[in-house]
Structures are given as structure tokens and as C-alpha cells.
Scaffold this motif. Structure first.
Motif, PDB file in Angstrom:
ATOM      1  N   MET A  66      18.137  52.908 -45.297  1.00  0.00           N
ATOM      2  CA  MET A  66      18.286  51.773 -46.208  1.00  0.00           C
ATOM      3  C   MET A  66      18.793  50.533 -45.484  1.00  0.00           C
ATOM      4  O   MET A  66      19.435  49.671 -46.069  1.00  0.00           O
ATOM      5  CB  MET A  66      19.220  52.169 -47.357  1.00  0.00           C
ATOM      6  CG  MET A  66      18.773  53.413 -48.101  1.00  0.00           C
ATOM      7  SD  MET A  66      19.962  54.042 -49.294  1.00  0.00           S
ATOM      8  CE  MET A  66      19.736  52.863 -50.612  1.00  0.00           C
ATOM      9  N   SER A  67      18.504  50.441 -44.204  1.00  0.00           N
ATOM     10  CA  SER A  67      18.941  49.284 -43.437  1.00  0.00           C
ATOM     11  C   SER A  67      18.365  48.004 -44.024  1.00  0.00           C
ATOM     12  O   SER A  67      17.183  47.918 -44.334  1.00  0.00           O
ATOM     13  CB  SER A  67      18.494  49.433 -41.977  1.00  0.00           C
ATOM     14  OG  SER A  67      18.844  48.301 -41.218  1.00  0.00           O
ATOM     15  N   LEU A 122      24.588  60.102 -51.192  1.00  0.00           N
ATOM     16  CA  LEU A 122      24.235  59.230 -50.077  1.00  0.00           C
ATOM     17  C   LEU A 122      24.693  59.831 -48.747  1.00  0.00           C
ATOM     18  O   LEU A 122      24.922  59.112 -47.778  1.00  0.00           O
ATOM     19  CB  LEU A 122      24.858  57.847 -50.277  1.00  0.00           C
ATOM     20  CG  LEU A 122      24.255  57.008 -51.412  1.00  0.00           C
ATOM     21  CD1 LEU A 122      25.236  55.960 -51.896  1.00  0.00           C
ATOM     22  CD2 LEU A 122      22.965  56.351 -50.947  1.00  0.00           C
ATOM     23  N   LEU A 181      22.873  52.786 -44.051  1.00  0.00           N
ATOM     24  CA  LEU A 181      23.030  51.575 -44.850  1.00  0.00           C
ATOM     25  C   LEU A 181      23.431  50.369 -44.005  1.00  0.00           C
ATOM     26  O   LEU A 181      23.961  49.393 -44.526  1.00  0.00           O
ATOM     27  CB  LEU A 181      24.070  51.821 -45.941  1.00  0.00           C
ATOM     28  CG  LEU A 181      23.633  52.763 -47.068  1.00  0.00           C
ATOM     29  CD1 LEU A 181      24.814  53.492 -47.659  1.00  0.00           C
ATOM     30  CD2 LEU A 181      22.881  52.004 -48.139  1.00  0.00           C
ATOM     31  N   ALA A 209      22.917  46.615 -45.057  1.00  0.00           N
ATOM     32  CA  ALA A 209      22.476  46.569 -46.454  1.00  0.00           C
ATOM     33  C   ALA A 209      23.426  45.680 -47.261  1.00  0.00           C
ATOM     34  O   ALA A 209      24.628  45.636 -47.000  1.00  0.00           O
ATOM     35  CB  ALA A 209      22.434  47.971 -47.049  1.00  0.00           C
ATOM     36  N   LEU A 253      25.559  45.205 -50.270  1.00  0.00           N
ATOM     37  CA  LEU A 253      26.202  46.023 -51.306  1.00  0.00           C
ATOM     38  C   LEU A 253      27.110  45.183 -52.198  1.00  0.00           C
ATOM     39  O   LEU A 253      28.056  45.697 -52.789  1.00  0.00           O
ATOM     40  CB  LEU A 253      26.999  47.148 -50.644  1.00  0.00           C
ATOM     41  CG  LEU A 253      26.197  48.126 -49.775  1.00  0.00           C
ATOM     42  CD1 LEU A 253      27.119  49.156 -49.149  1.00  0.00           C
ATOM     43  CD2 LEU A 253      25.129  48.827 -50.602  1.00  0.00           C
ATOM     44  N   ILE A 295      27.804  53.117 -42.704  1.00  0.00           N
ATOM     45  CA  ILE A 295      28.205  52.006 -43.554  1.00  0.00           C
ATOM     46  C   ILE A 295      29.558  51.503 -43.063  1.00  0.00           C
ATOM     47  O   ILE A 295      30.386  52.290 -42.594  1.00  0.00           O
ATOM     48  CB  ILE A 295      28.263  52.458 -45.038  1.00  0.00           C
ATOM     49  CG1 ILE A 295      28.521  51.286 -45.975  1.00  0.00           C
ATOM     50  CG2 ILE A 295      29.274  53.552 -45.226  1.00  0.00           C
ATOM     51  CD1 ILE A 295      28.414  51.677 -47.450  1.00  0.00           C
ATOM     52  N   GLN A 323      31.296  46.432 -45.863  1.00  0.00           N
ATOM     53  CA  GLN A 323      30.280  46.647 -46.891  1.00  0.00           C
ATOM     54  C   GLN A 323      30.896  47.331 -48.114  1.00  0.00           C
ATOM     55  O   GLN A 323      30.629  46.942 -49.255  1.00  0.00           O
ATOM     56  CB  GLN A 323      29.135  47.514 -46.349  1.00  0.00           C
ATOM     57  CG  GLN A 323      28.197  46.814 -45.379  1.00  0.00           C
ATOM     58  CD  GLN A 323      27.160  47.767 -44.815  1.00  0.00           C
ATOM     59  OE1 GLN A 323      27.485  48.654 -44.041  1.00  0.00           O
ATOM     60  NE2 GLN A 323      25.915  47.584 -45.221  1.00  0.00           N
TER      61      GLN A 323
END
Length: 545
Positions: A481-482, A496, A501, A504, A506, A521, A525
Motif C-alpha cells: 500500500m505504498s 494489516l 504502508l 501512505a 493516513l 509504517i 503516520q
């Protein structure tokens, strides 16, 4: 010997157990674990080294791949990082196969990116050719029978190698088995860098593969699974002739390689090569498994009836062995030995021309009642454009919906494993309870999509827009989900674990009760998202953020 991997080091050779380079002072142990001993190869985009993993007993050998863009451009470095992260994710997704080196580790250190892979001792087919000369047909048949299963495994996992060539196929010394190496151009739908972002062309060339071995659609940045099959056949031509694809004669009108005059093959193998080397993707084998069956049986799968060339109204339409003359648009010849119903649903006769239901060019006006002959994504797109919206509880696994506009479509509880939705407009779409494992949704628009309890294990959501999407209780384990935009999205109680991520958005994302154990992550974030006592942090702990 210890080898310094600093690209600017004037004298990289050092004593076996030195801790730092005597010339430049750089540390000789990457991540305080991997010690390079000698270079294996270098290029404009990086280098590979033979190394020892001193973090394990016995210091086993491994290969360290260093990605180092030869540029100071911030935009190119940014894209290089994304390519690196995607390659690591894709290699990790492949898992374990005896003909594919395992990914052992990946990390960033001092501005360079590193992949650590299993070391395969042996020589490449290019080296083997240079040592012993041309391969014969029996040897080529054996190479194909070994490579096709490995490609099939990759393709089943949604991965396109994109750089198949003799230098990237190694014969392992231990057992003589062929192994695919150098996944530098590996793809699960890597997007093409723009000319503005990549003026040097470094990343574009990196993502394309090797000109000559790569087929036309890959050079246009639209690779498909059969692109690897084409490159495999081209590699075999090199092994039989010693000539690079660019040095083979070609037709100046069509651009096709005139390879038949360069090799002597049995009729059985020649027909396999003819299909592998088709310029048109639709004319090639659809899978590595199909190519392997043809290789072993010597027979080519039956083709779907194709549209004929343009004919005059008085010309006979193409037919099986018995001749058929089409008298007018609606009435076949009464003497025809072909029953008219044979083509009733997939073929129309119009002014003496035979056209098939799956003909792409100019078929929009003919689809009407002919959708019964369409399958998968194409049928969905056609029926959607005709007003249908409900496609729930269906199996559309491995179907292609790339770049389609399907806003508001309902695919709840449908099976969409490995489906391709790249760049598709899925605004407000409903995927509740759908199985989207390993689906390709990168750069798709999923704004306000309803995806409660959807299964998205190992799916690719890179750069997808998921603003205000509802992903409550969704399973996003190991999803990529980059750069996805998840602002305002609801991922409460979502799984998850191991999700990627990085970068990403958020902002305002609801992660209450979500399990982020092992996820990539940052704390920054997480600080932008909504969390609670039930949110599991990447380190496995539970606490308020």
C-alpha cells in the motif's frame, strides 16, 4: 578478502576480517552482518556482490544487490526507492521455489538500497554458450521444459520477470538445474516513470528490461505474462545462433524477426517457436503451462475463429475444407455443408464478411446480444456499459479490468483472486466480502468504495486512492500500500499484519482495533490516524498512541 561496496572507493580490496575500509573508511559489514568478498557484476543502476552472512553460523554465502542510481535528482531517487521497495515486496511474495533464489533480506543504508538473496553457484547460459558454443535442438527443448514451470510459478503469483535472457538463466553447479536470477526488472505492474521525472532514462531502462529480448508490448511499458515466454524463445535463438536479437534479420515492413532462416528445427519444435515469437500478444501461448503442454505433445491449441481480411461482397467467406459462399447478409448458401447455427452466437455474416464476436476493432455495434461469447473482465465491462451494475457472487479470478470505468459496480462476495484493476475507476464500488487476494489495484480510484470484510491478502494497492473507503474488518495481510491515499478511510478491526504502508497518507484514517503487527509504517503516520487501546502496533504491543 573483504570488499568495500562504496561506489566511490578507489581501492575496495581489504583484509579478510577488517572492520572498515583502509582506503575510504567505510564499514565493511552491511547492517553489521553482510560482508562482501568480491563483485559479481556492475551496471549503471547498481552492482551485485558475493557476500558472507556473518549473522548465521558458518557464515553462509549470499548475494547482495546494491541499487545505486547514478544521479543526484531527487525525483529519480524517490522513484528508485519505490522500485526497490516494490521489487522486495514482489520477491517476498513469490515465496520459495527451487528455481528462484529466495529473498533473505532488504534494507537501506547510507543512501543505497540493498537486497540480499540466496547465492546460486554455477554459470549462466550466456557463459556456457561462450565456453562451449551453440546449443542443439535437444538441449533447447530441455531448457524450455525446465524454464516454463518456473515461469508458470511466477505468473501464478502475479509476477512478470521482464528480463529473461541467457545472462539471467543460471545452471546450478550442484544439480545442473536451471535457475532464474537477477529480478532487477521484476514487475507486478510497475508504472512507467515520466520523462519529466526521469530525464536521464535510467529508471525507464531499468523497468523495461533488455531491448531485443523484450517483446514490443514490454518496450511500450505494457508487459504481460507471455512477454516472458517471448523473451525465453529469443534467449534460445541466441543460444542456437550466437546472434543477439538485434543482429538477426528482420522484415522491414512488419518488424518481425526472420529467425527461421537462422536455425534448423524439427517441425514439432518450429511450430512452438512460431507461437512463442508472435508479435501480437493474442497470438502467443496464454500461459507457460500451455506452452509446456505444446512442447511435450507437439500440438498447438485450437485457435478461436478469427476475423477474415476485408472481402468484397461477392467474394467467398473463409470456411473449413468445404467451400461456403455467403449470398447475402442474412442467408447462408443452402448447399453449405456447415450448419448455420455453428456461428449463430459468436459470428455474424454482414455483406459477405465474417466477423467474430471477440473481434476488437469496430465491434462495439455488434456486441449487443453477443455478450454470451465474451468472458471475464471484458464481458463485465461490456455489460456495465449497457447498464448492468450487479456482478455479485461471481468468479472473475485473473480477469482484467485495467483502466476501466466501473464506478458504482457491485462485486460483493465475488472471487477476484489475481484480478487486474490497475488504474480503474472504482469510485463507490461495492466489494463487501469479496476475495481480492493478490489482486492488482495499483493507482486505482477506490474513493468511498465499500470493502467491509474483503480479503486483500498480498494485493497491490500502491498509489491507489482510497479516500473515505470502508475497509472495516478487511484482511490486508502483506498488502502493498505504498503511497496509497487512505485519508478518512475506515480500517477499524482490519488485519494489516505485514502490510507495506510506506509513504501512505493516513490522515484521519480509522485504525481502531486494527492489527498492524510487522507492518511497514512510521510513528509519524500513526500519529495522523485514529487509534485506540485495541490497535496493535508494528512491534506487537497494544497501547494508546
Amino acid at each position: 578478502m573483504s570488499y568495500c561496496v562504496n561506489p566511490n572507493c578507489a581501492n575496495p580490496n581489504n583484509e579478510p576480517y577488517a572492520t572498515s575500509c583502509a582506503t575510504c573508511g567505510s564499514s565493511l559489514k552491511l547492517r553489521n552482518r553482510y560482508r562482501a568478498s568480491r563483485p559479481l557484476g556492475k551496471g549503471g543502476f547498481g552492482a551485485t556482490f558475493l557476500a558472507a552472512d556473518e549473522g548465521l553460523p558458518g557464515f553462509p554465502s549470499c548475494v547482495v544487490k546494491q541499487l545505486r542510481p547514478n544521479t543526484q535528482s531527487a525525483s529519480v531517487m524517490k522513484m528508485a526507492r519505490e522500485l526497490f521497495e516494490r521489487e522486495a515486496f514482489t520477491l517476498g511474495k513469490i515465496g520459495s521455489h527451487p528455481q528462484i533464489p529466495r529473498l533473505l533480506d532488504y534494507f537501506e543504508e547510507e543512501g543505497n538500497f540493498y537486497l540480499v538473496q540466496e547465492f546460486v553457484d554455477g554459470e549462466t547460459l550466456k557463459q556456457e554458450f561462450e565456453r562451449r558454443g551453440a546449443f542443439n535442438e535437444i538441449e533447447i527443448r530441455k531448457i524450455l521444459s525446465e524454464i516454463f514451470p518456473a515461469l508458470g510459478f511466477m505468473h501464478e503469483n502475479g509476477v512478470i520477470h521482464r528480463d529473461i535472457k541467457p545472462a539471467n538463466i543460471m545452471r546450478r553447479k550442484q544439480d545442473g538445474q536451471l535457475v532464474l536470477i537477477d529480478f532487477g526488472a521484476v514487475s507486478s505492474q510497475v508504472n512507467k516513470p515520466s520523462a519529466d521525472d526521469d530525464p536521464s532514462g535510467l529508471l525507464t531502462n531499468f523497468a523495461i528490461g533488455t531491448p531485443g529480448f523484450a517483446p514490443p508490448e514490454q518496450m511500450a511499458m505494457r508487459p504481460v505474462y507471455s512477454s516472458d515466454l517471448y523473451a525465453t524463445a529469443m534467449s534460445c535463438l541466441y543460444l542456437m545462433t550466437g546472434r543477439s536479437p538485434k543482429d538477426l534479420p528482420h522484415d522491414p515492413f512488419t518488424g518481425e524477426i526472420n529467425w527461421k532462416s537462422q536455425v534448423k528445427l524439427s517441425d514439432r519444435l518450429r511450430v512452438v517457436f512460431e507461437k512463442l515469437l508472435q508479435q501480437s500478444v493474442s497470438q502467443r501461448f496464454r500461459s507457460a503451462e500451455e506452452a509446456l503442454r505444446a512442447l511435450e505433445s507437439g500440438s498447438i491449441p485450437d485457435e478461436v475463429p478469427k476475423a477474415s481480411p476485408s472481402l468484397s461482397n461477392n467474394s467467398p467467406a473463409p470456411a473449413p475444407p468445404s467451400s461456403v459462399t455467403v449470398r447475402n447478409a442474412n442467408t447462408p448458401s443452402p448447399n453449405s455443408r456447415i450448419h448455420p447455427q455453428k456461428y449463430s452466437s459468436s459470428t455474424q455474416f454482414d455483406s459477405g464478411m465474417m466477423t467474430t464476436g471477440n473481434t476488437r476493432a469496430g465491434n462495439n455495434s455488434r456486441i449487443g446480444t453477443g455478450t454470451g461469447e465474451l468472458k471475464g473482465g471484458r464481458r463485465v465491462i461490456v455489460e456495465y456499459n449497457q447498464g448492468k451494475r450487479n456482478f455479485a457472487n461471481q468468479d472473475y479470478s485473473k480477469s482484467s479490468f485495467g483502466s476501466a470505468t466501473l464506478a458504482g459496480i457491485v462485486m460483493s462476495r465475488s472471487k477476484l483472486v489475481e484480478a487486474d484493476f490497475c488504474h480503474a475507476d472504482l469510485t463507490g464500488a461495492s466489494f463487501q466480502g469479496a476475495n481480492l487476494s493478490q489482486a492488482k489495484l495499483n493507482s486505482a480510484n477506490l474513493r468511498e468504495a465499500k470493502m467491509q470484510r474483503a480479503v486483500l491478502i498480498k494485493s497491490d494497492l500502491g498509489s491507489a486512492s482510497m479516500i473515505l473507503a470502508d475497509l472495516r474488518e478487511a484482511n490486508l495481510q502483506s498488502a502493498y500500500m505504498s503511497k496509497a491515499d487512505l485519508s478518512g478511510a475506515n480500517l477499524s478491526q482490519a488485519n494489516l499484519k505485514g502490510a507495506y504502508l510506506s509513504q501512505a497518507n493516513l490522515n484521519g484514517t480509522n485504525l481502531c482495533g486494527a492489527d498492524l503487527k510487522g507492518a511497514k509504517i512510521t510513528d509519524d503516520q500513526l500519529a495522523q490516524a485514529k487509534t485506540n487501546w485495541g490497535t496493535i502496533r508494528p512491534d506487537g504491543s497494544k497501547r494508546l498512541f
